[in-house]
Scaffold this motif. Structure first.
Motif, PDB file in Angstrom:
ATOM      1  N   THR A 104       0.817  -1.221   0.000  1.00 24.53           N
ATOM      2  CA  THR A 104       0.000   0.000   0.000  1.00 24.53           C
ATOM      3  C   THR A 104       0.849   1.271   0.000  1.00 24.53           C
ATOM      4  O   THR A 104       0.324   2.366   0.222  1.00 24.53           O
ATOM      5  CB  THR A 104      -0.924   0.021   1.231  1.00 24.53           C
ATOM      6  N   SER A 105       2.138   1.110  -0.247  1.00 28.20           N
ATOM      7  CA  SER A 105       3.080   2.256  -0.266  1.00 28.20           C
ATOM      8  C   SER A 105       3.027   3.060   1.029  1.00 28.20           C
ATOM      9  O   SER A 105       3.138   4.289   1.015  1.00 28.20           O
ATOM     10  CB  SER A 105       2.788   3.168  -1.462  1.00 28.20           C
ATOM     11  N   GLY A 106       2.814   2.345   2.144  1.00 25.63           N
ATOM     12  CA  GLY A 106       2.838   2.994   3.448  1.00 25.63           C
ATOM     13  C   GLY A 106       1.514   3.586   3.894  1.00 25.63           C
ATOM     14  O   GLY A 106       1.432   4.182   4.974  1.00 25.63           O
ATOM     15  N   ALA A 107       0.452   3.438   3.089  1.00 23.01           N
ATOM     16  CA  ALA A 107      -0.864   3.939   3.508  1.00 23.01           C
ATOM     17  C   ALA A 107      -1.352   3.158   4.725  1.00 23.01           C
ATOM     18  O   ALA A 107      -2.065   3.688   5.583  1.00 23.01           O
ATOM     19  CB  ALA A 107      -1.869   3.820   2.363  1.00 23.01           C
ATOM     20  N   PHE A 108      -0.981   1.882   4.802  1.00 26.68           N
ATOM     21  CA  PHE A 108      -1.163   1.076   6.005  1.00 26.68           C
ATOM     22  C   PHE A 108       0.216   0.906   6.621  1.00 26.68           C
ATOM     23  O   PHE A 108       1.156   0.527   5.933  1.00 26.68           O
ATOM     24  CB  PHE A 108      -1.757  -0.294   5.665  1.00 26.68           C
ATOM     25  N   GLY A 167      -3.654  -2.481  15.864  1.00 30.21           N
ATOM     26  CA  GLY A 167      -5.103  -2.304  15.806  1.00 30.21           C
ATOM     27  C   GLY A 167      -5.682  -2.431  14.411  1.00 30.21           C
ATOM     28  O   GLY A 167      -6.832  -2.846  14.252  1.00 30.21           O
ATOM     29  N   GLY A 168      -4.903  -2.096  13.393  1.00 30.79           N
ATOM     30  CA  GLY A 168      -5.410  -2.143  12.023  1.00 30.79           C
ATOM     31  C   GLY A 168      -5.328  -3.501  11.357  1.00 30.79           C
ATOM     32  O   GLY A 168      -5.761  -3.660  10.209  1.00 30.79           O
ATOM     33  N   PRO A 257      -0.499   7.899   7.637  1.00 26.64           N
ATOM     34  CA  PRO A 257       0.745   7.835   8.410  1.00 26.64           C
ATOM     35  C   PRO A 257       1.957   8.379   7.663  1.00 26.64           C
ATOM     36  O   PRO A 257       3.008   8.611   8.248  1.00 26.64           O
ATOM     37  CB  PRO A 257       0.907   6.337   8.700  1.00 26.64           C
ATOM     38  N   ARG A 258       1.805   8.613   6.377  1.00 26.32           N
ATOM     39  CA  ARG A 258       2.918   9.134   5.582  1.00 26.32           C
ATOM     40  C   ARG A 258       3.007  10.654   5.660  1.00 26.32           C
ATOM     41  O   ARG A 258       4.093  11.221   5.526  1.00 26.32           O
ATOM     42  CB  ARG A 258       2.748   8.712   4.108  1.00 26.32           C
ATOM     43  N   PHE A 287      -8.708   3.325   2.627  1.00 30.05           N
ATOM     44  CA  PHE A 287      -9.256   4.551   3.190  1.00 30.05           C
ATOM     45  C   PHE A 287      -8.294   5.717   2.978  1.00 30.05           C
ATOM     46  O   PHE A 287      -8.684   6.827   2.621  1.00 30.05           O
ATOM     47  CB  PHE A 287      -9.503   4.350   4.687  1.00 30.05           C
ATOM     48  N   VAL A 288      -7.025   5.446   3.226  1.00 25.77           N
ATOM     49  CA  VAL A 288      -5.995   6.483   3.114  1.00 25.77           C
ATOM     50  C   VAL A 288      -5.674   6.788   1.647  1.00 25.77           C
ATOM     51  O   VAL A 288      -5.483   7.950   1.258  1.00 25.77           O
ATOM     52  CB  VAL A 288      -4.728   6.054   3.882  1.00 25.77           C
TER      53      VAL A 288
END
Length: 327
Positions: A104-108, A167-168, A257-258, A287-288
């Motif tokens: 996800t390229s850091g989205a998660f 949590g995710g 988070p990015r 979502f992100v």
């Protein structure tokens, strides 16, 4: 915090040989937990339910960053200091989480727990944080700084102040583990719901598959699609209640988070997969990422489907879901 936007549609019929549906609800992991099993009598039904609850608590004591004695907490306490040896189960979960971060390229990113909590969604925020505050809030976030050693099953957080939070992905992992455990113990059919992370196996006593209804967050009394789950999972996340608005723009409580900025444009994501763990993590990432990038990713993943509701109420689906078939 995820909001449950799924309705479970259960049959009450029983077969001639006495198979029945038994449900148990409890508050676990700080969230609603429900286990539904098909069993021959209440004794067997309670046995299966109790096994599920015991499994939740076992895993929680391993991976919760809220429990000071958990293995994840020990990893967090030793960030920037030393690697910590963990059980293979914990190591493998973190390893899979970092792979989804790359996907996800850091989205998660499970190192999101390192973020400074500068956004408030309790009504107390009167103005946006400054760009400098937002930039600083994510300085310690970065899955690339999670150092994994497969030989020794150790986890090392490279930078002091880093923290892991599962949590995710953890609730989905727990749902998957309960499913496997109960199948091993002879439970031929059931449904586990960990705060919106749902996994199913087998069929209801009347021979039908377990069924879920996806709720439109713009109208919580309306189900816009009903899906049968054939030995599979679904996870729905939403931000329709927790958000702030500045200059006419809606900012959700789910933070990228990015960048440190809240996700925008989406109010709910439902992901269908064989494993709840994967559905859980992907829902956060989508979502992100937003509607277009999120759908593009899902359309490249075999066996994964998703439904996205944007902040205008528009419904977007991945290529492998014919939503008209289920309306």
């Amino acid at each position: 915090m995820k909001k449950l936007l799924i309705l479970l549609l259960l049959a009450t019929q029983t077969l001639s040989f006495g198979q029945q549906i038994f449900k148990k609800k409890q508050s676990l992991l700080g969230s609603p937990f429900e286990i539904t099993v098909v069993a021959k009598d209440s004794i067997q039904g309670n046995l299966f339910s109790d096994l599920a609850i015991t499994e939740v608590r076992r895993i929680e004591n391993l991976i919760s960053d809220w429990i000071p004695t958990s293995q994840i907490s020990k990893v967090n306490h030793n960030a920037g200091i030393s690697p910590i040896k963990v059980d293979k189960e914990v190591y493998d979960l973190v390893d899979r989480a970092t792979k989804i971060s790359k996907l996800t390229s850091g989205a998660f990113d499970i190192s999101y727990a390192s973020m400074d909590r500068i956004w408030k969604f309790d009504g107390s925020m009167k103005e946006m944080p400054t760009p400098e505050e937002i930039r600083k809030s994510v300085e310690k976030v970065g899955y690339q700084n999670i150092i994994l050693n497969p030989k020794d099953t150790t986890i090392f957080l490279k930078n002091k102040g880093m923290k892991l939070g599962l949590g995710g992905i953890g609730q989905g992992y727990i749902a998957d583990k309960i499913k496997v455990l109960l199948q091993e113990k002879g439970c031929s059919s059931g449904l586990v719901n960990v705060s919106g992370d749902i996994n199913t196996w087998g069929k209801q006593p009347n021979g039908n598959l377990w069924t879920v209804g996806i709720v439109n967050p713009m109208n919580k009394n309306k189900v816009f699609a009903t899906f049968p789950l054939d030995d599979s999972a679904v996870e729905t996340s939403g931000s329709y209640e927790k958000y702030v608005t500045f200059n006419g723009k809606r900012y959700s409580h789910i933070i990228d988070p990015r960048t440190g900025y809240p996700a925008t444009g989406i109010i709910s994501v439902s992901v269908f997969a064989k494993q709840t763990e994967l559905a859980d993590a992907l829902a956060t990432g989508i979502f992100v990422m937003g509607v277009e990038v999120g759908l593009d990713l899902v359309n490249q993943l075999k066996g994964i489907g998703c439904i996205i509701v944007d902040d205008k109420g528009g419904i977007h689906v991945s290529k492998n879901i014919d939503i008209k078939k289920y309306q």
